[in-house]
Scaffold this motif. Sequence first.
Motif, PDB file in Angstrom:
ATOM      1  N   ARG A  19     -21.380  37.385  30.780  1.00 54.45           N
ATOM      2  CA  ARG A  19     -21.441  38.835  30.618  1.00 54.45           C
ATOM      3  C   ARG A  19     -20.800  39.335  29.335  1.00 54.45           C
ATOM      4  NH1 ARG A  19     -20.005  42.498  35.530  1.00 54.45           N
ATOM      5  NH2 ARG A  19     -20.943  43.936  34.047  1.00 54.45           N
ATOM      6  N   GLN A  35     -16.171  42.844  28.069  1.00 48.13           N
ATOM      7  CA  GLN A  35     -16.302  44.196  28.599  1.00 48.13           C
ATOM      8  C   GLN A  35     -15.002  44.949  28.334  1.00 48.13           C
ATOM      9  OE1 GLN A  35     -16.296  44.493  32.898  1.00 48.13           O
ATOM     10  NE2 GLN A  35     -17.652  46.266  32.864  1.00 48.13           N
ATOM     11  N   LYS A  42     -23.363  39.589  23.950  1.00 48.73           N
ATOM     12  CA  LYS A  42     -22.992  38.632  24.993  1.00 48.73           C
ATOM     13  C   LYS A  42     -22.488  37.315  24.443  1.00 48.73           C
ATOM     14  CE  LYS A  42     -25.790  40.416  28.759  1.00 48.73           C
ATOM     15  NZ  LYS A  42     -26.776  40.107  29.816  1.00 48.73           N
TER      16      LYS A  42
END
Lengths: 113, 111
Positions: free
Chosen positions: A42, A45, B103
């Motif tokens: 992922r 973040q 990513k």
Amino acid sequence: SQTIHQWPATLVQPVGSPLSLECTVEGTSNPNLYWYRQAAGRGLQLLFYSVGIGQISSEVPQNLSASRPQDRQFILSSKKLLLSDSGFYLCAWTYGGARDTQYFGPGTRLTVL
Amino acid sequence: EDKVVQSPLSLVVHEGDTVTLNCSYEVTNFRSLLWYKQEKKAPTFLFMLTSSGIEKKSGRLSSILDKKELFSILNITATQTGDSAIYLCAVIQGGSEKLVFGKGMKLTVNP
């Protein structure tokens, strides 16, 4: 020279337990500070960032919180951990005229069981 | 919504090969693009690019930005096994304090 510290390096916690991760920066003043989480597949973040003492911006609504009690200290907390909180937590900072370049701490690998 | 897309997502090469990593972005009020290398732990800074057409170079690594076509490339020549890592691309908007990351691209260099 500037250095950034994070602890602990690794942590295994049961679901529902509290969390406190600490990040400190040495050798600079008034840095911007950031908390990221990196989960498998992922990318990074952004969770929180801070431009000064007591100033916290939250990017992702969740059961985590952040605080900046001192200029060079940034704390990530949770009252009750979820399984989905597992991941690699990175603290980063920027300084002075090079605020675009973020430098990362060594990270904390958190496993929630 | 701002986004950063890296390609390919993974690549396996042999030592000595040359690789090109791509990063495209859609960000309003673009300010800078950054490349990082992540081995086992924290990402380490490689390059920051703000102007089109100016190549940044460090040893066997080089990078360039095209602000018209909204992309950047990272080149690694004569790859070594120590180049094996995840390479991250990130952009920052003017007036923002935040980096938006792609990513990442996993590079594996085999002996």
